[in-house]
Write a protein that holds these residues in place. Structure first.
Motif, mmCIF file in Angstrom:
data_model
loop_
_atom_site.group_PDB
_atom_site.id
_atom_site.type_symbol
_atom_site.label_atom_id
_atom_site.label_comp_id
_atom_site.label_asym_id
_atom_site.label_seq_id
_atom_site.Cartn_x
_atom_site.Cartn_y
_atom_site.Cartn_z
ATOM 1 N N SER A 85 4.276 16.606 7.334
ATOM 2 C CA SER A 85 5.123 15.438 7.550
ATOM 3 C C SER A 85 5.435 14.515 6.571
ATOM 4 C CB SER A 85 4.669 14.748 9.019
ATOM 5 O OG SER A 85 3.115 14.238 8.667
ATOM 6 N N PRO A 86 6.362 13.865 6.466
ATOM 7 C CA PRO A 86 6.479 12.895 5.471
ATOM 8 C C PRO A 86 5.661 11.642 5.484
ATOM 9 C CG PRO A 86 8.726 13.198 6.464
ATOM 10 C CD PRO A 86 7.590 14.017 7.199
ATOM 11 N N ARG A 87 5.130 11.121 4.439
ATOM 12 C CA ARG A 87 4.120 9.935 4.379
ATOM 13 C C ARG A 87 4.945 8.817 5.004
ATOM 14 N NH1 ARG A 87 -0.408 9.395 1.546
ATOM 15 N NH2 ARG A 87 -1.422 11.185 0.722
ATOM 16 N N PRO A 88 4.257 7.955 5.720
ATOM 17 C CA PRO A 88 4.938 6.853 6.010
ATOM 18 C C PRO A 88 4.946 5.608 4.952
ATOM 19 C CG PRO A 88 2.708 6.731 7.008
ATOM 20 C CD PRO A 88 2.911 7.915 6.397
ATOM 21 N N VAL A 89 6.075 5.080 4.926
ATOM 22 C CA VAL A 89 6.324 4.010 3.756
ATOM 23 C C VAL A 89 6.102 2.652 4.543
ATOM 24 C CG1 VAL A 89 7.819 3.065 2.112
ATOM 25 C CG2 VAL A 89 7.837 5.461 2.569
ATOM 26 N N TYR A 90 5.353 1.701 4.011
ATOM 27 C CA TYR A 90 5.012 0.389 4.468
ATOM 28 C C TYR A 90 5.575 -0.542 3.648
ATOM 29 C CZ TYR A 90 1.819 3.083 7.386
ATOM 30 O OH TYR A 90 1.169 4.138 8.214
ATOM 31 N N LYS A 94 4.591 10.933 -4.390
ATOM 32 C CA LYS A 94 3.510 10.647 -5.128
ATOM 33 C C LYS A 94 2.265 9.822 -4.238
ATOM 34 C CE LYS A 94 2.451 8.300 -9.488
ATOM 35 N NZ LYS A 94 2.699 7.305 -10.585
ATOM 36 N N PRO A 95 1.362 10.409 -3.734
ATOM 37 C CA PRO A 95 0.557 9.825 -2.853
ATOM 38 C C PRO A 95 -0.356 8.620 -3.542
ATOM 39 C CG PRO A 95 0.126 12.163 -3.188
ATOM 40 C CD PRO A 95 1.037 11.928 -4.199
ATOM 41 N N ASN A 96 -0.774 7.936 -2.618
ATOM 42 C CA ASN A 96 -1.545 6.650 -2.689
ATOM 43 C C ASN A 96 -0.918 5.821 -3.942
ATOM 44 O OD1 ASN A 96 -3.590 7.490 -0.855
ATOM 45 N ND2 ASN A 96 -4.216 8.996 -2.280
ATOM 46 N N SER A 97 0.206 5.235 -3.811
ATOM 47 C CA SER A 97 0.862 4.456 -4.546
ATOM 48 C C SER A 97 1.528 3.468 -4.341
ATOM 49 C CB SER A 97 2.239 5.354 -5.347
ATOM 50 O OG SER A 97 1.633 6.325 -6.071
ATOM 51 N N TYR A 98 1.813 2.356 -5.217
ATOM 52 C CA TYR A 98 2.515 1.044 -4.766
ATOM 53 C C TYR A 98 3.915 1.149 -5.491
ATOM 54 C CZ TYR A 98 -1.703 -1.140 -2.974
ATOM 55 O OH TYR A 98 -3.046 -1.484 -2.390
ATOM 56 N N ALA A 134 11.448 -9.815 -4.532
ATOM 57 C CA ALA A 134 10.719 -8.656 -5.143
ATOM 58 C C ALA A 134 9.857 -8.252 -3.825
ATOM 59 C CB ALA A 134 9.533 -9.168 -6.036
ATOM 60 N N ILE A 135 10.094 -7.024 -3.800
ATOM 61 C CA ILE A 135 9.398 -6.333 -2.512
ATOM 62 C C ILE A 135 8.263 -5.148 -2.913
ATOM 63 C CG2 ILE A 135 10.078 -4.789 -0.637
ATOM 64 C CD1 ILE A 135 12.816 -6.503 -2.421
ATOM 65 N N LEU A 136 7.296 -5.145 -1.992
ATOM 66 C CA LEU A 136 6.086 -4.351 -2.470
ATOM 67 C C LEU A 136 5.948 -3.309 -1.329
ATOM 68 C CD1 LEU A 136 4.008 -3.562 -4.643
ATOM 69 C CD2 LEU A 136 2.453 -4.994 -3.379
ATOM 70 N N LEU A 137 6.267 -2.125 -1.776
ATOM 71 C CA LEU A 137 6.081 -0.680 -0.810
ATOM 72 C C LEU A 137 4.764 -0.054 -1.129
ATOM 73 C CD1 LEU A 137 9.873 0.404 -0.623
ATOM 74 C CD2 LEU A 137 8.608 -1.432 0.722
ATOM 75 N N SER A 138 4.178 0.590 -0.117
ATOM 76 C CA SER A 138 3.069 1.443 -0.339
ATOM 77 C C SER A 138 3.192 2.617 0.750
ATOM 78 C CB SER A 138 1.680 0.562 0.280
ATOM 79 O OG SER A 138 0.731 1.247 0.274
ATOM 80 N N ASN A 139 2.628 3.767 0.157
ATOM 81 C CA ASN A 139 2.403 4.928 1.276
ATOM 82 C C ASN A 139 1.095 5.082 1.449
ATOM 83 O OD1 ASN A 139 1.228 5.970 -1.298
ATOM 84 N ND2 ASN A 139 2.939 7.392 -1.625
ATOM 85 N N ARG A 140 0.054 4.309 1.361
ATOM 86 C CA ARG A 140 -1.315 4.476 1.604
ATOM 87 C C ARG A 140 -1.487 4.195 3.212
ATOM 88 N NH1 ARG A 140 -4.682 1.798 -3.442
ATOM 89 N NH2 ARG A 140 -3.100 2.531 -5.242
ATOM 90 N N ARG A 141 -2.316 5.036 3.776
ATOM 91 C CA ARG A 141 -2.372 5.041 5.245
ATOM 92 C C ARG A 141 -2.975 3.842 5.810
ATOM 93 N NH1 ARG A 141 0.119 9.224 7.695
ATOM 94 N NH2 ARG A 141 0.302 11.150 6.542
ATOM 95 N N SER A 142 -3.905 3.451 4.726
ATOM 96 C CA SER A 142 -5.027 2.364 4.954
ATOM 97 C C SER A 142 -4.360 0.879 4.982
ATOM 98 C CB SER A 142 -6.274 2.658 3.868
ATOM 99 O OG SER A 142 -5.600 2.180 2.675
ATOM 100 N N ASP A 143 -3.206 0.981 4.253
ATOM 101 C CA ASP A 143 -2.415 -0.501 4.030
ATOM 102 C C ASP A 143 -1.703 -0.568 5.473
ATOM 103 O OD1 ASP A 143 -3.207 -1.002 1.499
ATOM 104 O OD2 ASP A 143 -1.679 0.100 0.531
ATOM 105 N N ARG A 144 -1.727 0.029 6.224
ATOM 106 C CA ARG A 144 -1.027 0.032 7.528
ATOM 107 C C ARG A 144 -1.408 -1.280 8.172
ATOM 108 N NH1 ARG A 144 2.130 2.740 11.594
ATOM 109 N NH2 ARG A 144 1.867 1.664 13.574
ATOM 110 N N ARG A 145 -2.632 -1.597 8.261
ATOM 111 C CA ARG A 145 -3.182 -2.850 8.948
ATOM 112 C C ARG A 145 -2.844 -4.011 8.224
ATOM 113 N NH1 ARG A 145 -7.727 -4.308 6.446
ATOM 114 N NH2 ARG A 145 -8.904 -3.121 4.727
ATOM 115 N N LEU A 146 -2.477 -3.898 7.009
ATOM 116 C CA LEU A 146 -2.231 -5.056 5.857
ATOM 117 C C LEU A 146 -0.811 -5.346 5.957
ATOM 118 C CD1 LEU A 146 -4.496 -4.399 2.970
ATOM 119 C CD2 LEU A 146 -4.849 -5.980 5.083
#
Length: 506
Positions: free
Chosen positions: A98-103, A255-259, A293-305
């Protein structure tokens, strides 16, 4: 012969009164609300009785029945274990594929200094001092500005705000640096992410593309790492910000675990048109300084932030049609001066692009109740040949809580509101952004989102629809879901110090 008695709710003339019509519309409104409630919760209405029946059946089982059931499971232990293993295996494959969530961790909008503020009268005075415009061109710009929806506190670049103006390459670079670095500095301060941790950089600016590129300018200033994936999007118009978001989504899923850092802006300094062709003078009246300026992340641990999760992006390109391709066109006027020409058909072309875009987006976000009504209307018109039946326009207000529509001009916003039957509250962020900051091109969507947050309207679970139009001709959409309630008291954005003054009557 005595005149017939008037109908109930009719006046002496026999016409039905407004009160009767109002009652009918209110009743229909309640019927439609009940229909949406019924269809949206149909699954619960079907499943709950089955669960209740199963629970009643289970509660009726005796101790001997339960003991017999347990013995049967023991005798079929191998089957149970194999079945469980298959389920776990399939679930593992599903989550891996499944596609990685984008936060969206956070974003920042650039707010220029007080010296760059320019009223409508101030702009016309600066235009007059250039000596480049005829009396007719000045009068035309005055009429456009009065009807544009821009207020008295928009911003011009320093090169044009000062007298005399000095539009040159060096000043254009200074404008780009001030906007981009100002927004990025604020964003990094909010998120506390280190520049070296950023793996993807996307910059979009339509009309200013120096060498080295704007993305290289950012890499050099912040000393970003050498293996960064860097992209510089040019010539893509005011919808390029959402193109950047769509590109970031695909890169982050690969690209996993990226900003990913996105910078959306436009440059005014070298694109102030100093000629007298009316279609090219429109951009002078509408475009102002801004950037985000916008900062996106695909790290699942970043969901809470994170503030938001990206749900959908839909891109529409009508460039195959010649009229659409040329409706926003950079070219030389008869005197050899370069400008951007805006076609008189821009509004209708934008409407066609919007129709195509929402046809794709609708099934992704509309509740099933609206999709059923639209499908029924389509069947009635095609199969039953009821051509007199007007096509059903879905109620997009049921699909999202907030709207950020590119603040390109009052005319485009009026058409969008009319065609989608939106309320003034839905259009408020776009109209107020146009009034306060003008058309800041691709970054206007983020000023609008900041307005919604500053008003304290963004609640956990709310869905926001961003939609923008751009040269080419393009219409692009993005849908976000809020992962937490945004407290205005904890935010730093360009509206926060003056939000009590809005909305204003344009």
């Amino acid at each position: 012969m005595e005149p017939a008695a008037p109908l109930p709710g009719a006046g002496a003339s026999g016409k039905i009164s407004a009160g009767f019509v109002l009652d009918s519309s209110v009743n229909l409104k309640h019927v439609k609300r009940g229909y949406h409630c019924l269809v949206s919760n149909a699954m619960y209405f079907l499943v709950l009785p089955l669960l209740a029946a199963a629970a009643a059946r289970f509660s009726a089982l005796t101790a001997d029945d339960l003991r017999l059931l347990w013995n049967q499971l023991q005798y079929n232990l191998i089957s149970v274990v194999l079945f469980s293993a298959v389920v776990v295996f399939l679930l593992t494959i599903y989550f891996m594929k499944s596609p990685r969530p984008v936060y969206l961790l956070d974003y920042a909008c650039y707010k220029p200094g007080e010296l760059q503020k320019c009223s409508r009268e101030g702009y016309l005075e600066r235009a007059k001092l250039t000596g480049a415009f005829t009396a007719e061109s000045l009068a035309f710009q005055e009429r456009v500005i009065e009807r544009s929806g821009l207020g008295q506190q928009t911003y011009l670049p320093e090169s044009i705000a000062r007298i005399p103006a000095n539009p040159c390459m060096a000043e254009a670079r200074k404008e780009a640096e001030a906007v981009m670095f100002g927004a990025i500095d604020e964003l990094l301060g909010k998120t506390e992410v280190k520049p070296k941790d950023i793996g993807i950089l996307i910059v979009n600016c339509s009309l200013f593309n120096p060498t080295p590129s704007l993305s290289s300018m950012i890499v050099n200033h912040y000393k970003l790492r050498g293996n960064i994936l860097s992209y510089n999007l040019g010539g893509m118009g005011c919808s390029a910000g959402l193109i950047s978001v769509d590109l970031a989504k695909h890169l982050l899923q690969a690209k996993p675990n990226s900003y990913c850092l996105i910078v959306s802006t436009e440059n005014i300094t070298l694109n102030w048109y100093l000629g007298n062709t009316r279609s090219m003078l429109l951009s002078n009246c509408l475009f102002r300084v801004g950037g985000a300026a916008i900062l996106l992340s695909n790290r699942r641990s970043d969901r809470r932030l994170a503030k938001y999760q990206l749900l959908h992006t839909v891109r529409t390109h009508k460039g195959a049609d010649d009229n659409s391709y040329r409706c926003v066109f950079q070219e030389e006027d008869p005197a050899g001066r370069v400008g951007v020409s805006l076609s008189k058909d821009l509004t209708s072309i934008a409407g066609e692009a919007l129709k195509t875009n929402i046809t794709t987006l609708g099934p992704l976000i509309l509740p099933i109740s609206e999709q059923l009504l639209f499908f029924a209307s389509l069947l009635a018109r095609s199969l039953l040949r009821l051509k007199t039946l007007r096509p059903y326009i879905p109620d997009f207000k049921l699909a999202f809580d907030h709207l950020c529509a590119h603040a390109g001009g009052r005319g485009v916003l009026d058409e969008l509101q009319k065609n989608l039957r939106l309320t003034e509250r839905h259009m408020e962020p776009s109209r107020m952004t146009l009034h306060r900051f003008g058309n800041t091109s691709s970054s206007s969507l983020w000023y609008e989102l900041a307005y919604t947050e500053a008003k304290g309207r963004m609640m956990k679970g709310d869905r926001t629809w961003q939609i923008a139009f751009g040269a080419g001709f393009k219409c692009n959409s993005a849908v976000w879901r809020a992962l937490r309630t945004v407290e205005p008291s904890q935010e730093k954005n360009p509206w926060i110090d003056e939000i009590e003054s809005f909305p204003v009557r344009a």
